[in-house]
Motif scaffolding. Structure first.
Motif, PDB file in Angstrom:
ATOM      1  N   ALA A 162       0.836  -1.207   0.000  1.00 41.06           N
ATOM      2  CA  ALA A 162       0.000   0.000   0.000  1.00 41.06           C
ATOM      3  C   ALA A 162       0.865   1.248   0.000  1.00 41.06           C
ATOM      4  O   ALA A 162       0.583   2.218  -0.721  1.00 41.06           O
ATOM      5  CB  ALA A 162      -0.929  -0.006   1.219  1.00 41.06           C
ATOM      6  N   LEU A 163       1.949   1.243   0.787  1.00 41.85           N
ATOM      7  CA  LEU A 163       2.855   2.390   0.829  1.00 41.85           C
ATOM      8  C   LEU A 163       3.546   2.594  -0.507  1.00 41.85           C
ATOM      9  O   LEU A 163       3.664   3.717  -1.009  1.00 41.85           O
ATOM     10  CB  LEU A 163       3.884   2.181   1.947  1.00 41.85           C
ATOM     11  CG  LEU A 163       4.867   3.321   2.185  1.00 41.85           C
ATOM     12  CD1 LEU A 163       4.123   4.586   2.597  1.00 41.85           C
ATOM     13  CD2 LEU A 163       5.888   2.938   3.251  1.00 41.85           C
ATOM     14  N   SER A 164       3.988   1.483  -1.111  1.00 40.06           N
ATOM     15  CA  SER A 164       4.642   1.572  -2.422  1.00 40.06           C
ATOM     16  C   SER A 164       3.679   2.090  -3.488  1.00 40.06           C
ATOM     17  O   SER A 164       4.040   2.933  -4.313  1.00 40.06           O
ATOM     18  CB  SER A 164       5.175   0.192  -2.815  1.00 40.06           C
ATOM     19  OG  SER A 164       5.721   0.215  -4.116  1.00 40.06           O
ATOM     20  N   THR A 165       2.433   1.598  -3.470  1.00 49.67           N
ATOM     21  CA  THR A 165       1.428   2.060  -4.425  1.00 49.67           C
ATOM     22  C   THR A 165       1.124   3.539  -4.239  1.00 49.67           C
ATOM     23  O   THR A 165       1.008   4.293  -5.210  1.00 49.67           O
ATOM     24  CB  THR A 165       0.133   1.244  -4.269  1.00 49.67           C
ATOM     25  OG1 THR A 165       0.422  -0.149  -4.427  1.00 49.67           O
ATOM     26  CG2 THR A 165      -0.908   1.660  -5.292  1.00 49.67           C
ATOM     27  N   ALA A 166       1.021   3.963  -2.983  1.00 50.90           N
ATOM     28  CA  ALA A 166       0.753   5.382  -2.696  1.00 50.90           C
ATOM     29  C   ALA A 166       1.893   6.263  -3.197  1.00 50.90           C
ATOM     30  O   ALA A 166       1.659   7.337  -3.771  1.00 50.90           O
ATOM     31  CB  ALA A 166       0.545   5.581  -1.194  1.00 50.90           C
ATOM     32  N   GLU A 167       3.139   5.817  -3.004  1.00 48.85           N
ATOM     33  CA  GLU A 167       4.279   6.598  -3.489  1.00 48.85           C
ATOM     34  C   GLU A 167       4.284   6.682  -5.010  1.00 48.85           C
ATOM     35  O   GLU A 167       4.548   7.746  -5.588  1.00 48.85           O
ATOM     36  CB  GLU A 167       5.582   5.969  -2.997  1.00 48.85           C
ATOM     37  CG  GLU A 167       5.807   6.122  -1.496  1.00 48.85           C
ATOM     38  CD  GLU A 167       7.049   5.400  -1.025  1.00 48.85           C
ATOM     39  OE1 GLU A 167       7.643   4.639  -1.834  1.00 48.85           O
ATOM     40  OE2 GLU A 167       7.431   5.575   0.146  1.00 48.85           O
ATOM     41  N   THR A 168       3.974   5.564  -5.674  1.00 46.75           N
ATOM     42  CA  THR A 168       3.942   5.549  -7.140  1.00 46.75           C
ATOM     43  C   THR A 168       2.866   6.479  -7.673  1.00 46.75           C
ATOM     44  O   THR A 168       3.096   7.270  -8.598  1.00 46.75           O
ATOM     45  CB  THR A 168       3.686   4.120  -7.647  1.00 46.75           C
ATOM     46  OG1 THR A 168       4.697   3.251  -7.130  1.00 46.75           O
ATOM     47  CG2 THR A 168       3.703   4.066  -9.165  1.00 46.75           C
ATOM     48  N   VAL A 169       1.668   6.395  -7.085  1.00 43.93           N
ATOM     49  CA  VAL A 169       0.562   7.259  -7.521  1.00 43.93           C
ATOM     50  C   VAL A 169       0.905   8.718  -7.288  1.00 43.93           C
ATOM     51  O   VAL A 169       0.640   9.577  -8.138  1.00 43.93           O
ATOM     52  CB  VAL A 169      -0.735   6.861  -6.776  1.00 43.93           C
ATOM     53  CG1 VAL A 169      -1.833   7.888  -7.030  1.00 43.93           C
ATOM     54  CG2 VAL A 169      -1.199   5.480  -7.214  1.00 43.93           C
ATOM     55  N   THR A 170       1.532   9.027  -6.145  1.00 41.98           N
ATOM     56  CA  THR A 170       1.909  10.413  -5.847  1.00 41.98           C
ATOM     57  C   THR A 170       2.909  10.942  -6.852  1.00 41.98           C
ATOM     58  O   THR A 170       2.791  12.077  -7.350  1.00 41.98           O
ATOM     59  CB  THR A 170       2.501  10.504  -4.426  1.00 41.98           C
ATOM     60  OG1 THR A 170       1.548   9.999  -3.484  1.00 41.98           O
ATOM     61  CG2 THR A 170       2.840  11.943  -4.073  1.00 41.98           C
ATOM     62  N   ARG A 171       3.910  10.117  -7.218  1.00 40.00           N
ATOM     63  CA  ARG A 171       4.906  10.540  -8.220  1.00 40.00           C
ATOM     64  C   ARG A 171       4.253  10.792  -9.572  1.00 40.00           C
ATOM     65  O   ARG A 171       4.568  11.766 -10.256  1.00 40.00           O
ATOM     66  CB  ARG A 171       6.008   9.470  -8.345  1.00 40.00           C
ATOM     67  CG  ARG A 171       7.065   9.556  -7.257  1.00 40.00           C
ATOM     68  CD  ARG A 171       8.305   8.784  -7.632  1.00 40.00           C
ATOM     69  NE  ARG A 171       8.013   7.369  -7.802  1.00 40.00           N
ATOM     70  CZ  ARG A 171       8.141   6.469  -6.851  1.00 40.00           C
ATOM     71  NH1 ARG A 171       8.553   6.841  -5.647  1.00 40.00           N
ATOM     72  NH2 ARG A 171       7.876   5.207  -7.075  1.00 40.00           N
TER      73      ARG A 171
END
Length: 202
Positions: A162-171
């Motif tokens: 979830a953290l990795s997905t959130a970082e990817t979406v934010t980028r």
């Protein structure tokens, strides 16, 4: 071992919300708390069998008093009552999930909501062998201790994903916003150059 009547007498003469309410009604009407309690239980049982909205009443019974006691437990310095009501909510949550799948078939039975209400009252009853403690100690706790490491591992993996997905979406969002600003800036520069050339031609 005390009888059911003796337990009920001890409960309605104790220091709790129900006993306090019954005491106020007794002071106004002159009817003894024992008769008020048994009459209320009988009326509620009949309503759960024949009344409209029995599901809502049953859910309110399983929620309002435990929620009130839970808030009191949070505000009190004693942590023993916190454990009691946390145990109840764990059992109540598991029961709600199971009921979600079984309710479609079981609610057709005439005494279903009476049985559900009795079960919830047993789980919140103010004695040491109540339903929530019994079910937790016999079934939930052994299952939890057996599978705790596996569940923790799954939760950690899901948290990392979830953290990795959130970082990817934010980028990607920031990149899209930056690209749109660059395009807007380029469009504004092009319009300014066009208008300048038109002015020079005039």
């Amino acid at each position: 071992m005390p009888s059911l009547r003796e337990r009920l007498q001890a409960f309605i003469n104790g220091d709790n919300l129900m006993a306090n309410m019954l005491g106020k009604v007794e002071a106004r009407t002159g009817i003894k708390k024992y008769y008020l309690a048994t009459g209320s239980f009988c009326s509620m049982g009949l309503y759960l069998v024949f009344g409209y909205g029995a599901s809502l009443l049953c859910n309110l019974i399983g929620f309002i008093y435990p929620a009130y006691c839970s808030v009191k437990a949070i505000e009190s310095p004693d942590k023993k009552d916190d454990t009691i009501w946390l145990t109840y909510w764990v059992v109540y949550g598991i029961f709600s999930v199971v009921e979600f799948f079984s309710d479609i078939f079981l609610f057709w039975f005439p005494l279903y909501y009476v049985g559900k209400c009795v079960f919830l009252l047993w789980c919140m009853a103010p004695f040491t062998w109540n339903g929530s403690r019994l079910l937790y100690n016999r079934f939930i706790r052994p299952f939890f201790l057996k599978h705790q490491q596996a569940v923790d591992s799954v939760i950690n993996d899901l948290s990392e994903q979830a953290l990795s997905t959130a970082e990817t979406v934010t980028r990607e969002v920031l990149h899209t916003l930056a690209s749109s600003k660059v395009l807007q800036s380029a469009g504004g520069t092009k319009q300014a150059a066009t208008s300048s050339s038109h002015t020079e031609q005039q």
